[in-house]
Design a protein around this motif. Structure first.
Motif, mmCIF file in Angstrom:
data_model
loop_
_atom_site.group_PDB
_atom_site.id
_atom_site.type_symbol
_atom_site.label_atom_id
_atom_site.label_comp_id
_atom_site.label_asym_id
_atom_site.label_seq_id
_atom_site.Cartn_x
_atom_site.Cartn_y
_atom_site.Cartn_z
ATOM 1 N N ALA A 202 0.829 -1.210 0.000
ATOM 2 C CA ALA A 202 0.000 0.000 0.000
ATOM 3 C C ALA A 202 0.859 1.254 0.000
ATOM 4 O O ALA A 202 0.545 2.241 -0.678
ATOM 5 N N ALA A 203 1.950 1.238 0.771
ATOM 6 C CA ALA A 203 2.835 2.401 0.833
ATOM 7 C C ALA A 203 3.474 2.658 -0.530
ATOM 8 O O ALA A 203 3.636 3.808 -0.955
ATOM 9 N N TRP A 204 3.858 1.568 -1.226
ATOM 10 C CA TRP A 204 4.450 1.736 -2.553
ATOM 11 C C TRP A 204 3.438 2.349 -3.519
ATOM 12 O O TRP A 204 3.768 3.265 -4.275
ATOM 13 N N PHE A 205 2.196 1.871 -3.475
ATOM 14 C CA PHE A 205 1.174 2.437 -4.343
ATOM 15 C C PHE A 205 0.922 3.906 -4.017
ATOM 16 O O PHE A 205 0.771 4.737 -4.907
ATOM 17 N N ALA A 206 0.892 4.232 -2.722
ATOM 18 C CA ALA A 206 0.657 5.618 -2.324
ATOM 19 C C ALA A 206 1.765 6.524 -2.835
ATOM 20 O O ALA A 206 1.521 7.654 -3.265
ATOM 21 N N ALA A 207 2.996 6.018 -2.817
ATOM 22 C CA ALA A 207 4.131 6.831 -3.237
ATOM 23 C C ALA A 207 4.271 6.900 -4.754
ATOM 24 O O ALA A 207 4.722 7.910 -5.293
ATOM 25 N N ASN A 208 3.853 5.832 -5.454
ATOM 26 C CA ASN A 208 4.118 5.750 -6.879
ATOM 27 C C ASN A 208 2.890 5.931 -7.759
ATOM 28 O O ASN A 208 3.024 6.225 -8.943
ATOM 29 N N VAL A 209 1.724 5.746 -7.169
ATOM 30 C CA VAL A 209 0.490 5.924 -7.934
ATOM 31 C C VAL A 209 -0.318 7.077 -7.365
ATOM 32 O O VAL A 209 -0.851 7.908 -8.087
ATOM 33 N N GLY A 210 -0.354 7.138 -6.020
ATOM 34 C CA GLY A 210 -1.065 8.227 -5.367
ATOM 35 C C GLY A 210 -2.472 7.839 -4.979
ATOM 36 O O GLY A 210 -3.199 7.252 -5.769
ATOM 37 N N LEU A 211 -2.832 8.148 -3.749
ATOM 38 C CA LEU A 211 -4.170 7.840 -3.259
ATOM 39 C C LEU A 211 -5.028 9.092 -3.130
ATOM 40 O O LEU A 211 -6.169 9.033 -2.718
ATOM 41 N N THR A 212 -4.462 10.259 -3.451
ATOM 42 C CA THR A 212 -5.211 11.503 -3.341
ATOM 43 C C THR A 212 -5.222 12.202 -4.690
ATOM 44 O O THR A 212 -4.367 11.971 -5.538
ATOM 45 N N ALA A 213 -6.201 13.082 -4.868
ATOM 46 C CA ALA A 213 -6.291 13.832 -6.116
ATOM 47 C C ALA A 213 -5.112 14.786 -6.263
ATOM 48 O O ALA A 213 -4.663 15.077 -7.370
ATOM 49 N N ASP A 214 -4.579 15.267 -5.144
ATOM 50 C CA ASP A 214 -3.451 16.192 -5.153
ATOM 51 C C ASP A 214 -2.167 15.409 -4.925
ATOM 52 O O ASP A 214 -1.939 14.868 -3.845
ATOM 53 N N PRO A 215 -1.282 15.329 -5.932
ATOM 54 C CA PRO A 215 -0.058 14.527 -5.773
ATOM 55 C C PRO A 215 0.882 15.076 -4.717
ATOM 56 O O PRO A 215 1.772 14.366 -4.254
ATOM 57 N N ASP A 216 0.704 16.343 -4.330
ATOM 58 C CA ASP A 216 1.569 16.948 -3.313
ATOM 59 C C ASP A 216 0.998 16.813 -1.900
ATOM 60 O O ASP A 216 1.612 17.270 -0.936
ATOM 61 N N ALA A 217 -0.189 16.214 -1.784
ATOM 62 C CA ALA A 217 -0.813 16.087 -0.472
ATOM 63 C C ALA A 217 -0.177 14.959 0.329
ATOM 64 O O ALA A 217 0.392 14.014 -0.234
#
Length: 528
Positions: A202-217
């Motif tokens: 999950a952490a890899w996906f969050a860092a590489n795909v993003g779980l939020t609409a704002d990539p800087d969030a």
């Protein structure tokens, strides 16, 4: 959705469960042959998959391929192996229930009493620098399903996820089987194993795909996974328990290799981390000497030995019993500079052989080598009651060219270099922080005071005669002119600070009256 209703009277008690049949499928092959030999010698039927089965067979032990059990071959490049009712019925059958026992008999399925499984090397693959499909293919599906099924059914099945637990399996074979208490402990470890694995994915996906609409969030969910590497003697104080839990895939002080000395303490790790943080704020060779998470001295130089000598000269009294970090390989000359001084820890990316010989001659000196690919984390966590605070790591420094001159003459090249050094070094000082510098080295530090005036007094007092002609950095603005005035009265010739106080003009006026240079950076570096 919920599971079936439970009637406790239906369950027969099971404590010791003999091991007659084992499902073995591992990515980590350490100890596999020895375990397979013990199972074979005990008459256990071994069912296995792919490369695991090949290793067991090559070692000369009988093994059944999963496809022979299910009647269905491994398919889709190995993506489908154990995901079959014949396997999972054998894992999930609760033989405390007569009905489950009867269903297995009716379907001709034999139960498993032991499952040995560790998952695809996802974390290691990410750490190697792999990207895209190479990472995706290391997301295990069948493995977690087997592990979770077996752990759920620990009343009947022992689930082993680490080679470190193979010896207790071998011992259980000689004692007639595994006990319920043993299987419960193994199940707890198994669920922790799959939870950590899923968190890493999950952490890899969050860092590489993003779980939020704002990539800087910041991420919507905080995922922290860490396994205990060591129990420490105690925490900050003798009555507090403590342990070291390196993060999965981390490459920092928690993963450092200890080359010499007594075992690391909780406080040693805290100070070593602070020292590395300070030393690695500089691109040039730098040494930071830390005591109780505050700098006794920080310096840069053309070589690391000179940097150590300059850092130590800042406050030799406080440096006694300190922690030293270098952002360069420790040379023999640097080791000779360090060795005569009582030091708790020396940490660096590497050590010349002669330097290591000099340092390890001191049997109690802890010597740490940072891991290859050492990297500071981009996010920092701080625990508070009931939760966590998360922030970006403070790794930004506004360059001198973007500072605003607000008082006095523009700094010459040497003064500008000292001001930039002082500004970077001040970030390592606990707030309220004041650092005086000269020649690329700290000469006085005032830290951790509840008002900036006291920090200024402390910095000047520690600098002594060296305050005259030095430069100063303040981690935050001066709320009044009094703190800056203490520095100016001591002969400080240039000051860098963030600016932004409602009384900035009073502070600027004090600098002008003293004929001193003052720059505003527009950023602060609080450190609590």
């Amino acid at each position: 959705m919920s599971g079936p209703a439970i009637d406790p009277s239906r369950y027969r008690h099971r404590d010791v469960v003999p091991i007659r049949r084992a499902l073995v499928s591992v990515s980590d092959k350490h100890g596999l042959v020895e375990l397979a030999g013990a199972l074979a010698d005990a008459g256990v039927e071994i069912v296995s998959t792919g490369s695991t089965a090949n290793v067991i067979r090559t070692a000369g032990y009988s093994v059944l391929e999963v496809g022979e059990v299910t009647g269905y071959p491994e398919s889709l490049d190995g993506r489908v192996r154990t995901l079959h009712p014949t396997i999972h019925s054998g894992l999930l059958a609760d033989l405390r229930l007569e009905s489950h026992e009867a269903q297995l008999a009716e379907q001709g399925i034999a139960p498993f009493e032991l499952v040995v499984s560790n998952l695809y090397p996802f974390v290691e693959t990410v750490a190697s620098g792999a990207v895209g499909d190479a990472v995706i293919e290391q997301i295990d599906i069948g493995g977690p399903a087997m592990v979770r099924a077996s752990a759920k059914n620990h009343a009947n099945v022992a689930i082993v996820t680490s080679p470190a637990d193979y010896p207790q399996v071998v011992k259980a074979l000689t004692l007639g089987g595994t006990t319920l208490a043993q299987r419960q402990r193994l199940a707890a470890k198994a669920f922790a194993h799959t939870a950590a694995y899923d968190a890493a994915v999950a952490a890899w996906f969050a860092a590489n795909v993003g779980l939020t609409a704002d990539p800087d969030a910041l991420p919507d969910r905080l995922l922290v996974t860490a396994g205990k590497r060591a129990d420490l003697r105690y925490g900050e104080n003798a009555h507090q328990r403590a342990g070291l839990y390196p993060s999965e895939g981390g490459a920092g002080i928690a993963q450092a290799e200890q080359l010499n000395g007594k075992e690391m303490s909780y406080n040693n790790y805290v100070d070593a981390d602070a020292a590395v943080r300070a030393a690695y704020d500089f691109a040039t060779p730098a040494i930071a000497i830390i005591k109780h998470a505050n700098p006794c001295g920080i310096a840069t130089a053309d070589d690391i030995a000179a940097a150590h000598a300059a850092a130590h000269a800042c406050d030799p009294v406080s440096a006694y019993g300190g922690v030293i970090a270098s952002n360069r390989t420790i040379t023999a000359a640097a080791a000779e500079s360090i060795a005569p001084i009582f030091t708790e820890v020396v940490v660096a990316p590497d050590f010349e052989p002669e330097a290591l010989a000099i340092l390890t001659a001191k049997k109690n000196l802890r010597v740490l080598r940072l891991p290859d690919g050492f990297a500071r984390t981009s996010l920092e966590l701080k625990q508070l009651s009931g939760g966590w605070l998360v922030q970006d790591a403070d790794q930004r420094f506004t360059p001198f060219a973007d500072w605003t001159l607000v008082a006095g003459p523009a700094a010459d090249e040497a003064t500008a270099a000292d001001l930039e050094f002082a500004w970077r070094a001040s970030r390592a000082v606990k707030s309220n922080g004041i650092l005086l510098a000269s020649g690329g080295a700290s000469v006085g530090v005032g830290m951790g005071q509840v008002n900036r005036v006291d920090s200024c007094r402390l910095a000047v007092e520690r600098a002594g005669d060296r305050a005259a002609g030095s430069v100063a950095a303040s981690d935050a603005f001066f709320p009044f002119a009094d703190g800056a005035q203490i520095l100016l009265d001591a002969g400080v010739r240039a000051i860098v600070q963030p600016g932004g106080s409602i009384r900035d003009e009073e502070v600027i006026a004090a600098a002008r009256a003293a004929g001193a240079t003052m720059y505003f950076t527009g950023e602060r570096h609080f450190f609590h």
